[in-house]
Design an enzyme around this catalytic site. Structure first.
Site, PDB file in Angstrom:
ATOM      1  N   ASP A 256      -1.397  -0.945   5.973  1.00 61.20           N
ATOM      2  CA  ASP A 256      -1.705  -0.464   7.320  1.00 61.20           C
ATOM      3  C   ASP A 256      -3.177  -0.175   7.530  1.00 61.20           C
ATOM      4  O   ASP A 256      -3.574   0.175   8.631  1.00 61.20           O
ATOM      5  CB  ASP A 256      -0.906   0.811   7.611  1.00 61.20           C
TER       6      ASP A 256
ATOM      7  N   ARG B 261      -5.620   3.693  -8.220  1.00 60.24           N
ATOM      8  CA  ARG B 261      -7.071   3.665  -8.065  1.00 60.24           C
ATOM      9  C   ARG B 261      -7.620   2.244  -7.951  1.00 60.24           C
ATOM     10  O   ARG B 261      -8.657   1.914  -8.519  1.00 60.24           O
ATOM     11  CB  ARG B 261      -7.746   4.386  -9.229  1.00 60.24           C
TER      12      ARG B 261
ATOM     13  N   PHE C 193     -11.660  22.583  -9.581  1.00 56.66           N
ATOM     14  CA  PHE C 193     -10.652  21.603 -10.005  1.00 56.66           C
ATOM     15  C   PHE C 193     -11.333  20.302 -10.425  1.00 56.66           C
ATOM     16  O   PHE C 193     -12.342  19.904  -9.855  1.00 56.66           O
ATOM     17  CB  PHE C 193      -9.713  21.330  -8.828  1.00 56.66           C
TER      18      PHE C 193
ATOM     19  N   ARG D 288       6.100  17.228  -5.084  1.00 58.38           N
ATOM     20  CA  ARG D 288       4.822  17.419  -5.783  1.00 58.38           C
ATOM     21  C   ARG D 288       4.731  18.886  -6.182  1.00 58.38           C
ATOM     22  O   ARG D 288       4.758  19.766  -5.324  1.00 58.38           O
ATOM     23  CB  ARG D 288       3.663  17.029  -4.870  1.00 58.38           C
TER      24      ARG D 288
ATOM     25  N   ASP E 291       0.860  -1.172   0.000  1.00 59.43           N
ATOM     26  CA  ASP E 291       0.000   0.000   0.000  1.00 59.43           C
ATOM     27  C   ASP E 291       0.906   1.234   0.000  1.00 59.43           C
ATOM     28  O   ASP E 291       2.122   1.122   0.219  1.00 59.43           O
ATOM     29  CB  ASP E 291      -0.899  -0.036   1.241  1.00 59.43           C
ATOM     30  N   LYS E 292       0.344   2.396  -0.236  1.00 54.44           N
ATOM     31  CA  LYS E 292       1.154   3.610  -0.254  1.00 54.44           C
ATOM     32  C   LYS E 292       0.936   4.457   0.993  1.00 54.44           C
ATOM     33  O   LYS E 292       1.817   4.579   1.825  1.00 54.44           O
ATOM     34  CB  LYS E 292       0.853   4.446  -1.505  1.00 54.44           C
TER      35      LYS E 292
END
Length: 1413
Positions: free
Chosen positions: A906, A880, A593, A650, A453-454
């Site tokens: 987690d 996604r 956005f 980023r 996972d990230k």
């Protein structure tokens, strides 16, 4: 009330696939209903009506057993082990006195012990599951019963109940939101326990994963077009139906009798379709009206909800995979070997039974007068039949039950070592590593794929304003990188409203603000105005920002600290404090956005009446909309963005434009018409936005750091060098995932190419995968085609039988392989692709695939396409993805690659993935404990995974393999003596040894030494295991214990048994005592053979032990001493007098061991058994050593020669890498975008509508900005063109020069994104081992030390080449470095043709040998 008959057709795509196919293991908990539910009807406040449908209660159960089912179910699971069934069968045989020559208790006691130990362990594990279930089921909830709120346990909540939730409470079940304390029925929720998204926006998210691959086809057209959410945002917003939003009073809610008709329970987290019928009207219900179990209510004082799904029907439980009974590959192999051994045992029994039949017929019949058969036996055939079963019992010790007891004890010891490891203890959160299972330790040493996972696993989910570019000037760089850490700026004297947690170190930016630089002021003015953040001022100067995304929170906080403080907003105004002066702007419009626009803008009127548009967004779209006069500034800013992206930050570009009154009036009217349009509203709004967002003036760019967890890049680098492939499966959008991929060095600008798969149909995904695969093959052929040797290797490895049609002659194939022209136009590879060809791909490729594309890629006819393409890549990022898609990806690799997989996460959304993988690891982070509870191992930080695998996992695998090899050896050596003796005892099932020796051999004499080796043994220390990740490869290749090694062990055991039987038999047949009495008697022979056996196996384990501790010494020599002590005791006259019928060997030990010829016989047998083993091992180490042998040798040299240069092999090259320190490398004009923004569409409209303007008294926690952790680049071997650098006459040469990276195409949505750069590595030489002239590719020897030093921001993969000749060694075609075999051959000077033919790089020649230490 009326219900439309055609209403269920809306749910047809949901219901039908559930009926077609249920994917086993991924369905989660299912409600126990005999019928298939096609629609759900729920009436509020009417339990009697709802109970007619037998809906599931809200009680959950994740445990496997209860008091009644534990014993039968657990025994059933345990007897799935072939060995347990085998020993149960032997126990039954031993109860038959006619065939048993051993007592029954010799089998039942150890069998009962094994079953009991395992049952206690399983019961303990399940007890904690029950405890967790009870904790959840007994949570309190306020339920509206008969007009009043009553406290009820969660387990007593029923479908149709109305419950009240208060702030910070967990949602008890899947609820339809009825009303809220917030205006317009709004409420805020966190979804950490649900989808791992601790901070996620309110908009629709496509987290849909069908139960089956067929369902993916059916649901694609409807669900895959919906945009998924990012995982970093702070809140989701839900809103009740307008007609129920005013039912805030308990009396009104008590009288509410609306009926909901909706879809049946399913696992789709983002989709809900239903209708509310109330007062003869109907109202559509969507996911925006639902509060799902596992969510936490935030920033909302209270809300009321109607229970729609409860317990196992909730979407959380539907997404939870089943608890699986995991077995290691060694367990499965042992089951197979037990069957083989049983077959071998049967064969030996048949041979001896046939021998018994022949002997009884030819010889035994002559002795019938005084040796008659026992009463049941009346002929030689029946005697042979009984003899067969007798020998099955006698020879069963080839696999004793003590094997499984010992395995469990060893695994338990390894688990405690993990729990006790201080280097895996996190002092910050006071959490130690925990082995939650004892059955998978050795499989930690065989992992090939890691699925991670990230958010919360790789990252901390903390955004910090790191750098910025304003009017061509970059800020945030350390002025002196070599100086100590710069001082953190103190903003308090300058700005009393500054956030105390904000960290920034470049004082030049603060000075620019202070001196009143107009560009700097306008830059921060934009950041303070162009956003959708809500502000709450608890007290004077104490501001709390409620940001939709942590990106926005970081930017607004940065503006706040530099003097432009966002204070408050209304639907039409924004109030700020600019340099201490309050300013109110009129908010004219918010241009919202979305993921297509990749930008947002606001149009404001300042106090002077001037109208200005402020815009921030992705540089790829914003730079195209600048005024032509910005060209020079755009080039400078692009360079800065390039640098920021290289640092893994980023980025966003900022611009503005002035708008005249006439232009505003004209555009406002067109915008108003587009906003009110009934058809194509989104397209018309996008066109209106596009019209005004033109000819803007560039202000600069921002760079935000999504803080990685400590040590993530280093850990990924080390694991990659260990030939472990890491896949990131995340719910983030593509830009965020790619950005994190660069931050943690999974993706680098030096990669050959990065492919993005984003097709929306099966055909488009198939074409993109094939194009990516063709491109890989083309690039690999072109790279290898530049050298004739390389292409010859390609022809052998991949072309013959793969790249060409059958029947194509070898000459034409060779021509195609060797000719450059043919390679430029290769024939398209046939679908399905050649696995051989794809396995030999050379180059570093990466694959990024979106969730909607992955749904198609996981279909049955696309699996092979996806696996062959993805597995040829060095890194894979799936964006996604839903919880069950994560599990499906893991299952796909398990199915097609037959590799050991590890999943780490987690959040609760990772549970299915964790349960599906061979090994599940939970991070005890901020997203709840469900991942930890479902995991096999848990710890606090991702970096501990490196030590778990490379140290504990490798040691566990090594120890278990050595244990099994020795165990089978010693038992075959022990048991086969009975087989040879059968030919000399008339096949009468007579045992060679004393029965007490047979009983104690595996329990006392040989059990403890092998346990000590299995628990404590090491081949190299832990530091060396981390320095040389290539040591991990034998486990991945299953080299240390496989069928071949098993046959070698039993062959050695059989050889030892032959020696132990025939040498004493031959010597003692004619030997006599000093008195002339012959020694050829049964007791003497038995004592001699037993003594020789114990000595031989003790010497053998002494040779096998690589790491001696006090315990090893005590156990090995103590067991040998215990043998003599017990033997003399058992053969003593004292015991014979007490039990004359039990001890038949009285005085045998004393009389036998006093004879010199007996000791000479034992010494001879020992020498014949051990000397060949010593000779073979000596020659093997000398002629064909393993990497571990070389590491041990270098360790010995280091200990003898304590020179500063010898502290680490990696010390030589770290200085050389400083040429690229701090960056991924210089790049040309082409670049990739570092854009990643977690914002979502919809908040602009919410703000301008004024629905969320009344702030709750509760607020979000302030954003904590901390120091950014430094990292080094991934240690990688860069592919380069083949050049020849002749060594000097002295055998030394300078290091191979590094080449600057070529141009890199910008990131795009095409199938290939990055490409073209092929760099040469910086290589440094060290010396050869003193014993020989060797060539060694020890890439792994340097990486860990570099990774452990935070001061080294980048370390390209270095090749430490130990050589004294002209041999060329380079990368293997598809990996970081050469394969283990190539490394071993290269280490000791034997050139591997494959390695040489595939070497793309120049040679390196060694320096003096003293540099290795």
């Amino acid at each position: 009330m009326t219900v439309l008959k055609d209403l269920p057709e809306k749910w047809f795509p949901v219901v039908l696939p559930l009926q077609r196919r249920k994917q086993k293991g991924l369905n989660g908990a299912k409600s126990q209903k005999k019928r298939t539910e096609e629609e759900r009807r729920v009436r509020a406040n009417d339990r009697e009506y709802n109970e007619k449908f037998q809906y599931a209660s809200n009680c959950i159960m994740t445990s496997k057993y209860n008091i009644v089912t534990f014993l039968p179910v657990n025994l059933f699971e345990q007897f799935q082990e072939v060995a347990n069934t085998y020993f149960l069968f032997l126990l039954i045989l031993q109860l038959i006195p006619q065939i048993s020559s051993l007592s029954w208790f010799t089998t039942i006691v150890p069998l009962a012990l094994v079953l009991s130990i395992t049952a206690v362990k399983d019961a303990t594990d399940d007890y904690f599951r029950h405890k967790s279930d009870n904790q959840v089921n007994n949570r309190q909830s306020q339920v509206l019963i008969r007009g009043s709120l009553q406290n009820e346990k969660w387990m007593n909540v029923r479908v149709g109940d109305i419950i009240k939730l208060e702030n910070n409470q967990f949602v008890a079940a899947d609820l339809l939101l009825l009303s809220s304390s917030e205006p317009h029925g709004l409420c805020y929720i966190e979804t950490a326990e649900l989808d791992g998204s601790e901070n996620t926006p309110h908009l629709t998210i496509d987290l849909t994963v069908p139960h089956s691959l067929q369902e993916q086809r059916d649901s694609t057209s409807e669900s895959l077009c919906v945009v998924l959410s990012c995982r970093e945002t702070n809140m989701k917003v839900r809103q009740s139906v307008s007609v129920t939003s005013e039912l805030g009073d308990q009396n009104n809610l008590a009288s509410f009798d609306g009926e909901v008709v909706c879809e049946p329970p399913n696992n789709k987290l983002d989709r809900f379709c239903g209708t509310l019928y109330w007062r003869d009207k109907k109202y559509n219900l969507t996911n925006q009206n639902m509060l799902l179990r596992g969510c936490v209510l935030r920033n909302t004082e209270a809300c009321y909800g109607l229970v729609i799904f409860a317990g196992p029907d909730t979407k959380l439980m539907q997404n939870s995979g089943r608890t699986k009974f995991k077995r290691t590959s060694i367990d499965r192999l042992m089951n197979t070997l037990v069957l083989w051994i049983f077959g071998f045992l049967v064969c030996m029994g048949v041979i001896l039974a046939v021998g018994n039949a022949v002997w009884e017929r030819e010889v035994g019949s002559l002795f019938q007068s005084y040796l008659p058969w026992d009463p049941p036996v009346d002929n030689f055939l029946f005697s042979a039949f009984l003899s067969f079963w007798s020998y099955v019992i006698i020879l069963n010790t080839v696999v004793p039950i003590s094997l499984y007891v010992s395995v469990e004890v060893i695994r338990l010891g390894h688990s405690y070592f993990i729990n006790w490891d201080q280097q895996m203890f996190c002092s910050q959160c006071n959490t130690a590593a925990e082995a939650r299972t004892t059955t998978l330790n050795e499989e930690l040493g065989q992992v090939e794929y890691i699925f991670s996972d990230k958010t919360g696993t790789l990252t901390q989910n903390i955004m910090s304003f790191n750098k910025c570019s304003i009017n061509g000037q970059t800020y945030g760089e350390a002025t002196d990188p070599l100086a100590p850490q710069p001082t953190r700026l103190d903003f308090t004297p300058f700005n009393p409203l500054a956030d105390q947690d904000f960290c920034f170190y470049d004082d030049t930016l603060l000075e620019s603000v202070k001196v009143g630089d107009s560009h700097t002021h306008e830059f921060f003015r934009l950041l303070s105005l162009c956003h959708t953040v809500m502000s709450e001022e608890k007290s004077e100067g104490e501001l709390v920002y409620k940001a939709q995304s942590p990106d926005e929170g970081a930017l607004v906080t940065a503006a706040r600290n530099f003097g432009f403080v966002f204070r408050s907003r209304t639907p039409g105004t924004i109030t700020t404090t600019e340099m201490g002066r309050p300013v109110t702007y009129i908010l004219l419009a918010i241009l919202d956005f979305n993921n297509i626009r990749k930008r947002m803008s606001v149009i404001v009127r300042n106090p002077e009446g001037r109208i200005r548009l402020y815009c921030k967004g992705a540089d790829t779209v914003l730079l195209e909309r600048l005024h032509p006069c910005n060209q020079e500034l755009m080039n400078i800013t692009s360079d800065h963005l390039n640098e920021y992206a290289a640092d893994g930050l980023r980025t966003l570009a900022l611009a503005y434009r002035d708008v005249s009154e006439d232009e505003w009036e004209t555009w406002s009217e067109s915008h108003r018409c587009a906003d009110k349009a009934t058809n194509c509203r989104d397209d018309r709004l996008a066109a209106a936005y596009e019209e005004i967002e033109q000819d803007m003036m560039l202000l600069g760019a921002t760079a935000i750091e999504d803080k990685l967890q400590e040590g993530v890049p280093e850990t990924i680098a080390v694991l990659s060098l260990a030939n472990i492939k890491i896949w990131v499966l995340t719910g983030d959008k593509q830009e965020t995932a790619v950005n994190i991929g660069y931050s943690c060095k999974m993706l680098t600008d030096d990669m050959t190419e990065v492919f993005i798969i984003s097709g929306h149909t099966v055909q488009s995904v198939r074409q993109e995968l094939r194009r990516a695969r063709d491109r890989m093959i083309e690039l690999s052929r072109s790279r290898d085609g530049e050298k004739e040797e390389g292409m010859e290797g390609w022809a052998e490895a991949g072309f013959m039988g793969n790249g060409f049609r059958e029947g194509q002659d070898g000459d034409s194939a060779a021509a195609a392989a060797g000719g450059g022209k043919q390679l430029q136009c290769p024939p398209p590879p046939p679908p399905p692709p050649s696995n051989n060809l794809m396995d030999n791909i050379s180059g570093e490729f990466a694959l990024v695939i979106n969730g909607h594309s992955l749904a198609h890629a996981l279909e049955a006819d696309m699996e092979t396409e996806f696996v062959s393409t993805a597995c040829a890549c060095k890194a894979v990022i799936c964006c996604r993805v839903t919880p069950l898609q994560k599990a499906q990806v893991v299952e796909l690799i398990k199915k097609h690659k037959k590799a050991v997989t590890l999943a780490i996460g987690d959040g609760a959304n990772d549970v299915s993935m964790i349960k599906s993988a061979h090994i599940g690891v939970g991070i005890s982070g901020q997203e709840g404990i469900q991942a930890v509870l479902a995991s096999d191992y848990s710890f606090a930080q991702f970096r501990f995974l490196q030590r778990l695998l490379l140290v504990h996992g490798r040691w566990s695998y090594l120890r278990m393999c050595r244990f099994l090899c020795y165990f089978f050896y010693k038992n075959f050596a022990f048991t086969m003596v009975h087989f040879w003796f059968g030919f000399f005892c008339g096949f009468s099932a007579q045992t060679v040894y004393d029965q007490y020796f047979i009983t104690l051999y595996n329990i006392v004499y040989t059990s403890l030494p092998v346990l000590a080796m299995g628990i404590f043994d090491q081949d190299v220390p832990d530091k060396r295991s981390l320095e040389y990740p290539k040591l991990y490869e034998p486990g991945q290749l299953n080299l240390l214990f496989n069928k071949r090694e098993f046959f070698i062990c039993i062959a050695q055991g059989i050889y030892t048994s032959v020696v132990l039987f025939f040498v004493p038999f031959a010597v003692l047949s004619d030997a006599t005592q000093s008195t002339g009495v012959p020694l050829a008697d049964y007791q003497t022979f038995a004592v001699t053979t037993a003594t020789a056996l114990v000595i031989v196996v003790s010497v053998q384990i002494a040779l096998d032990t690589g790491f001696w501790t006090v315990i090893n010494h005590v156990f090995v020599w103590g067991s040998l001493g215990s043998y003599f002590t017990i033997m003399f005791a058992l053969h003593s006259q004292t015991l014979f007098r007490i039990f004359p019928n039990q001890f038949h060997f009285v005085g045998s030990a004393q009389s036998t061991l006093l004879q010199p010829v007996v000791w000479l016989t034992i010494a001879l047998a020992t020498a014949i058994c051990i000397v060949p083993v010593l000779a073979f091992r000596f020659l093997k180490v000398d002629l064909k050593p393993q990497l571990s042998d070389t590491v041990r040798y270098t360790q010995l040299v280091r200990q003898k020669k304590r020179k500063p240069i010898g502290r680490s092999v990696g010390g030589a090259w770290r200085g050389a890498s400083s040429v690229s320190e701090g960056r991924l490398g210089a790049r040309g004009g082409s670049r990739r975008s570092g854009y990643a923004f977690a914002h979502q569409e919809g908040f602009g409209e919410l703000i301008t509508s004024g629905k969320n303007m009344r702030l709750s008294s509760l607020a979000l926690a302030t954003f904590a900005s901390r120091h950014s952790s430094s990292w080094i680049d991934t240690l990688r071997r860069k592919k380069h063109t083949h050049t020849h650098t002749p060594p000097s006459a002295s055998g030394e040469c300078s290091p191979a020069p590094s080449c600057i990276s070529g141009s890199v195409p910008p990131l795009s949505n095409s199938s290939s994104v990055l490409g073209g750069s092929q760099d040469t590595p910086i290589e440094e030489e060290t010396g050869t081992p003193p014993a020989q002239n060797a060539q060694c590719d020890l890439t792994s020897s340097t990486q860990t030390q570099a990774a452990s030093e935070a001061a080294a921001p980048q370390a390209s993969a270095q090749a430490v080449t130990l050589t004294a000749g002209r041999t060329h060694v380079g990368d293997s075609p598809g990996g970081w470095a050469a394969t283990l075999g190539t490394v071993q051959e290269a280490l000791f000077g034997r050139k591997s043709r494959a390695a040489a033919s595939n070497s793309p790089g120049p040679p390196s020649v060694a320096k003096d040998t003293s540099q290795i230490v």
